[in-house]
Write an enzyme that holds these catalytic residues in place. Structure first.
Site, PDB file in Angstrom:
ATOM      1  N   LYS A  43       0.820  -1.207   0.000  1.00 51.66           N
ATOM      2  CA  LYS A  43       0.000   0.000   0.000  1.00 51.66           C
ATOM      3  C   LYS A  43       0.863   1.271   0.000  1.00 51.66           C
ATOM      4  CE  LYS A  43      -3.919  -2.334   0.525  1.00 51.66           C
ATOM      5  NZ  LYS A  43      -3.467  -3.737   0.616  1.00 51.66           N
TER       6      LYS A  43
HETATM    7  C1  LIG Z   1      -4.179  -4.825   0.196  1.00 55.89           C
HETATM    8  C2  LIG Z   1      -3.388  -6.078   0.135  1.00 55.89           C
HETATM    9  C3  LIG Z   1      -3.664  -7.081  -0.803  1.00 55.89           C
HETATM   10  C4  LIG Z   1      -4.822  -6.982  -1.759  1.00 55.89           C
HETATM   11  O1  LIG Z   1      -4.633  -5.985  -2.727  1.00 55.89           O
HETATM   12  P1  LIG Z   1      -5.857  -5.408  -3.563  1.00 55.89           P
HETATM   13  O2  LIG Z   1      -5.311  -4.285  -4.341  1.00 55.89           O
HETATM   14  O3  LIG Z   1      -6.881  -4.990  -2.557  1.00 55.89           O
HETATM   15  O4  LIG Z   1      -6.359  -6.533  -4.418  1.00 55.89           O
HETATM   16  C5  LIG Z   1      -2.843  -8.188  -0.839  1.00 55.89           C
HETATM   17  N1  LIG Z   1      -1.834  -8.329   0.038  1.00 55.89           N
HETATM   18  C6  LIG Z   1      -1.546  -7.399   0.954  1.00 55.89           C
HETATM   19  C7  LIG Z   1      -0.435  -7.638   1.903  1.00 55.89           C
HETATM   20  C8  LIG Z   1      -2.304  -6.241   1.038  1.00 55.89           C
HETATM   21  O5  LIG Z   1      -2.010  -5.317   1.963  1.00 55.89           O
END
Ligand SMILES: *Cc1c(COP(=O)(O)O)cnc(C)c1O
Length: 495
Positions: A113
């Site tokens: 993120k």
């Molecule tokens: C948010 C997240 C995901 C999922 O990603 P999306 O963009 O919501 O599909 C997968 N793994 C981790 C560690 C995340 O923080």
């Protein structure tokens, strides 16, 4: 370039408007009208650039109301050495001749993120100025664990912004919770919500579309914006790392010029894999997009049958950031694959909210099948994969990444496809110490933050500095609420 709602393509907005609004007033997702193309020559010139330069190039193609020098300043601040623990920013690690791993967790909160949420605050602040917005942006976030912390860290003490994060009380790891409730900064708020991530997300969406609440807050000088992956300013920085990974593979001689690769992405809200889809639309040679889910396999079923059906048991798994039954960003894919049929998308979304289900029909299903593969992996396999990866390759991976490796393995066994594949690694294993320790055979886990030292000691892999620093931080936020009272919390925190 203009942005339109997936539910009404008649209303056009500039990039700055799309970023500051987050979500269209009709509930649709703001999406570029067209996708700029990267030629093979452009990819070759990007090959020898830094991550920051690649970001300026790719983002500049979408943000024609921003100058290159603005974007360059943002990229330096977002992805500099004080934020990321490697100059590569998003390094690609060779796993075997056919497989690479794109590590997206070298930022300040140790999950992917950060790639977008270190950039979004700069885009948003500049957008407010461009729009001559006088009010303060109140960023509302629903988090399955990682977004919340990354958004808090990205927006902390950013001028003319407030940020409020809602997380599911029993749906995040102990370390994720600690990261959030110890957040520093004068403009931040954190609150637990009864229920799971979907409850928190539905609650936040309801706040957005509550006219009375909007009006009250407007009177206090606030307007709502979003840092969830429904905001275009989140998706765009994610396209960059797919372009960047392809350039790295070329530069390192892991693939030939023009060679197509697959991408295998651990998926929840569909933001990350959507960015890969957009990178392909731009001309990055990507063959299959492999969508990896955990036991909450609503997307696996959708991609196999064309029927999206959220009426099913919700599981809390070892990969909590993927414990999601409503994948918001899928709406953008439906918009693209239906040839921008906004009426059709509106219909699907109405059915989803009324009956929890929609069927996209045979033509769309065939289009999905050409471009996507999908699979899922339960907790037991997830643990096995973490253990095997550690024993066989001394590569320590987190549970989300393990889900992707397992789904890739299944895909290869089923199809025999030998295409070079980039597995996307979305979190540091140190965010999920307890699962990782037990997966590598440590039967007596330490307590609390001592887990971080234990995992580092047992494996000899150094813990990321921001996680080590959690030890001894004071808890600042203890509030909780239920879905029905989230508006009260907002009013309380923004008084
Ligand atoms: C948010 C997240 C995901 C999922 O990603 P999306 O963009 O919501 O599909 C997968 N793994 C981790 C560690 C995340 O923080």
């Amino acid at each position: 370039m203009y942005y339109v709602s997936t539910r009404n393509k008649e209303q056009r907005r500039t990039a700055a408007e799309a970023i500051s609004q987050g979500l269209a007033p009709d509930g649709g997702l703001l999406t570029p009208e067209v996708f700029p193309k990267l030629s093979q020559n452009a990819l070759e010139s990007l090959r020898d650039m830094s991550y920051q330069q690649r970001a300026v190039y790719v983002m500049g193609a979408y943000l024609d109301d921003f100058t290159a020098s603005e974007l360059s300043g943002f990229a330096d601040k977002a992805y500099g050495p004080d934020k990321f623990d490697t100059r590569a920013v998003a390094p690609v690690r060779a796993v075997d001749p056919q497989t690479s791993c794109l590590e997206l967790w070298h930022g300040p909160t140790c999950a992917f993120k950060d790639m977008a949420l270190q950039m979004l605050p700069h885009l948003l602040s500049a957008s407010l100025v461009k729009n001559q917005e006088k009010k303060t942006a109140c960023i509302l976030v629903a988090t399955s664990g990682d977004t919340g912390k990354a958004a808090l860290e990205g927006f902390r003490d950013v001028d003319r912004t407030r940020i409020l994060v809602f997380y599911p009380k029993h749906g995040v790891s102990a370390i994720q919770e600690l990261q959030m409730v110890t957040q520093e900064g004068g403009n931040v708020g954190v609150c637990a919500v009864e229920g799971n991530f979907d409850d928190a997300q539905t609650g936040v969406k309801r706040l957005f579309s509550d006219p009375a609440l909007r009006e009250t807050l407007a009177g206090r000088g606030y307007f709502f914006s979003s840092a969830n992956s429904i905001n275009w300013g989140r998706v765009l920085p994610q396209i960059v790392y797919y372009v960047s990974a392809y350039c790295d593979l070329l530069r390192d001689g892991r693939i030939e010029k023009g060679e197509a690769v697959n991408a295998c992405v651990p998926t929840g809200n569909f933001g990350n894999i959507l960015a890969a889809y957009y990178a392909r639309e731009m001309g990055v040679p990507i063959a299959k997009l492999i969508c990896a889910s955990n036991a909450n396999n609503v997307l696996t079923d959708f991609l196999h049958t064309g029927v999206y059906d959220r009426n099913r048991t919700f599981y809390n798994t070892l990969s909590p950031s993927m414990d999601i039954l409503i994948s918001s960003n899928l709406e953008r894919l439906l918009f693209a694959l239906s040839g921008k049929d906004d009426a059709a998308v509106r219909g699907y979304m109405e059915q989803l909210s009324a009956a929890g289900r929609y069927d996209v029909g045979e033509a769309m299903k065939a289009r999905l099948a050409r471009q996507f593969a999908a699979g899922f992996c339960g907790d037991a396999r997830t643990q096995d994969v973490i253990g095997a990866m550690w024993r066989e390759k001394q590569y320590l991976i987190d549970p989300h990444t393990a889900v992707a490796f397992d789904v890739l393995d299944q895909y290869r066994r089923e199809t025999g496809d030998g295409t070079h594949t980039v597995v996307v690694s979305t979190a540091s294993p140190f965010k999920f110490c307890d699962s990782v320790l037990s997966a590598i055979g440590v039967s007596r886990p330490a307590q609390g933050t001592a887990l971080i030292d234990q995992l580092a000691e047992v494996t000899g892999v150094p813990a990321p500095a921001p996680l080590s620093a959690l030890k001894g931080k004071g808890v600042r936020f203890r509030a909780d609420t239920d879905q029905a009272h989230m508006a009260d919390k907002v009013l309380e925190l923004l008084n």
